[in-house]
Design an enzyme around this catalytic site. Sequence first.
Site, short mmCIF file in Angstrom:
data_model
loop_
_atom_site.label_atom_id
_atom_site.label_comp_id
_atom_site.label_asym_id
_atom_site.label_seq_id
_atom_site.Cartn_x
_atom_site.Cartn_y
_atom_site.Cartn_z
N ASP A 195 33.57 39.69 39.24
CA ASP A 195 34.10 40.98 38.81
C ASP A 195 33.00 42.03 38.73
OD1 ASP A 195 36.02 42.76 37.89
OD2 ASP A 195 36.73 41.47 36.28
N ASP B 190 44.86 45.33 39.60
CA ASP B 190 45.36 44.80 38.33
C ASP B 190 46.84 45.12 38.18
OD1 ASP B 190 43.03 43.66 37.53
OD2 ASP B 190 42.44 45.25 36.14
C1 DGJ Z 1 39.20 43.21 35.48
C2 DGJ Z 1 39.95 42.36 36.46
O1 DGJ Z 1 40.58 43.17 37.42
C3 DGJ Z 1 40.97 41.51 35.69
O2 DGJ Z 1 41.71 40.75 36.60
C4 DGJ Z 1 40.25 40.65 34.71
O3 DGJ Z 1 39.46 39.69 35.36
C5 DGJ Z 1 39.41 41.51 33.78
N1 DGJ Z 1 38.53 42.38 34.51
C6 DGJ Z 1 38.58 40.63 32.86
O4 DGJ Z 1 37.75 41.37 32.08
#
Ligand code: DGJ
Length: 719
Positions: free
Chosen positions: A463, A532
Amino acid sequence: MKRYHFFLLSLLMCGIVSAQTIRISTSKTDLVFRVGGDGRLYQSYLGSRLGGNGDFDHLAAGPEAYVTHGMEDYFEPALEVRQSDGRSSLLLKYKEHSVATLSDGVTETAITLADEVYPVTVCLHFTAYERDNIIRASTEISNTGKGRKAPVMTLCRYASSMLHLDAASYELTEFSGDWAEEAKMTSAPLTFGKKVLDTKLGTRANMFTPPMFIVSLDGKADEHSGTAVLGTLGWTGNFRFTFEVTQTGSLRIISGINPYFSERALKGGETFTTPDFFFTLTSTGLGDASRDFHRWARDYQLYQGHEERYTLLNNWEATYFSFDEERLVHLMDNAADMGVDLFLLDDGWFGNKFPRSSDRQGLGDWEETHDKLPGGVARLTQAASEKGIRFGIWVEPEMVNPKSELYEKHPDWVIHQPEVRDEYYFRNQLVLDLSNPAVQDYVFGVIDRLMTDYPDIAFMKWDCNSPITNIWSPYLKEKQTQLYVDYVHGLYSVLERINAKYPKLRMMLCSGGSGRIDYKALSYFTEFWASDNTNPIDRLFIQYGYSFFYPARAVCAHVTSWNRNASIKFRTDVASMGKLGFDIRFSELAENDQEYIRQAVKNWKRLSYVIADGDQYRLFSPYDGPHAATQFVSTNGDKSVLFAFDVHPAAYDRTRPLRLEGLDPVADYTVEEINLMPGSRSSLRGNGQTFSGRYLMTVGLPVFTSSELRSRVIEITRK
Ligand code: DGJ
């Protein structure tokens, strides 16, 4: 411009001065350069493939291929180099070129140009992928000054590619948005002047726009017809595309690293290599162009482009930060029950002095939180293997919370401006300074430690939630303008080490959704998290947008609780068009829904050779609503899978039967609706019957209904 020069230029533009021709060809496209009588390089042609070499003699020389700053040109240049004497004009002349075969059907042409006054050479590289009709372009800029005393020059702007197009009209389709609304497509004509698509965000560089575009020529291209250039830059940082229409109505497309705050010194003997710009030119519409990109990516660019992709259950939305070992093991039971390949542990597993119980602290301290996970990751990989599934883990190793032991120990590793400005936090965190080799070692060490201690880790979600803010590198000192670029090179060197040491590890590229996505990054990552936003209606649009460049196997799509008005079936069917995953409390679902998911996972795995590896046909755009449909056809032609969605149709929807594509007109196919809710029967007219390919592609199937939020998955099998 002196009259003589104008005369010579006019002769060149008219093609009267004959000269050497350099042809870069794919199966469908020709890009032709010509060396003019003045020794300069001109782009004579970019378009559909022409006939024999004799054709090129009829072409005008065209505009200068790679325009430099400070000479006769009146528009945006591709290259600007400032010399130590303060002057910054370059006049490049052809020196030589070479053609090499890299592999079957892949040739590389390198054209070297040089300035006669200053020690600068520029080598334009073009790799042509003949079958896939993709061209990769990059540029090497060298200071050929010799000896330690050779003057240092400054690269001010340094494009990967400059393309010249000549058409009656141009229409630009861009992909822009924000967190949770990625890759929204809008189109507008390009008229005189400039349109710039760029980013200055550094790490989460593509939060507002990924580096990809479509330019239609002579009217808007659609799926089946029209001429267009589809381009994308392989650079995991700030990029810039400049589209400029000149007074004569020709278009230049300049693609490369964004020169914003990115001047860099080039010493004698040094060469700077730009990132790769990948493009295709189609004259048969966008569908063919995307299928060309997908096939090329699987064969040449995507990490593990053909290996199996793991279906998975992720715990992020099921638990957020509140979990313990027991809860995770319970979720692993769910994963095994669902039939997915892997359980993915998300954020929140690390930190002891500052346990990562929220996004406010702990980032940087990659030790398991003892009271949450007393048995550590070892206990989790063991539990996963006992249940017959694999284990994956989330990391965000380029970032740090100020509330962390890492920050306490190494404030000098952080991009910020200590003692000068207050820190500005994006999601409560800061970016580590990857231009610093010590930080690169640390980031590599985070992964290396996990993989050494827990060799059963099969997957990572990498991430990157913050852009670079308060830009200042404690490491680069007086070379601050190199940070944006050196950061990306530092990242690549870490990723190369990871791939080299752990070649089987599959990694998902994530950046608070798809805030960082490009084809260079995807040479290290197997897939990316598209958004997301997992509301299936929005996902129809987001996945559609990315499908123009990326194959389904690269696009992670998860079933979550976003938009519970949509059934589990609808949500799963949308996610099944990408790399299928789940982020849901499975045990809380109704038994019917659970059974549906088990069947859908089985079907996805059975048909992944069609969906992940086949040809994709966008049959009905969600932008044309109120329906959407995508079809996949296996490369051997034995199978096809059709996904059809009714989003918000009118009560008396008059949508016609949907015509399929990519089938053999003379072959027979059976049609069977799959992914049915347990106990329900297909209401599709023609279900279970045999049709010729010609019928399916001419008349079609009545797959759409006037019901809201209804979906159908149809398996089409060649007899
Ligand atoms: C952002 C990501 O897009 C989510 O899927 C998740 O992993 C969060 N970060 C976790 O902090």
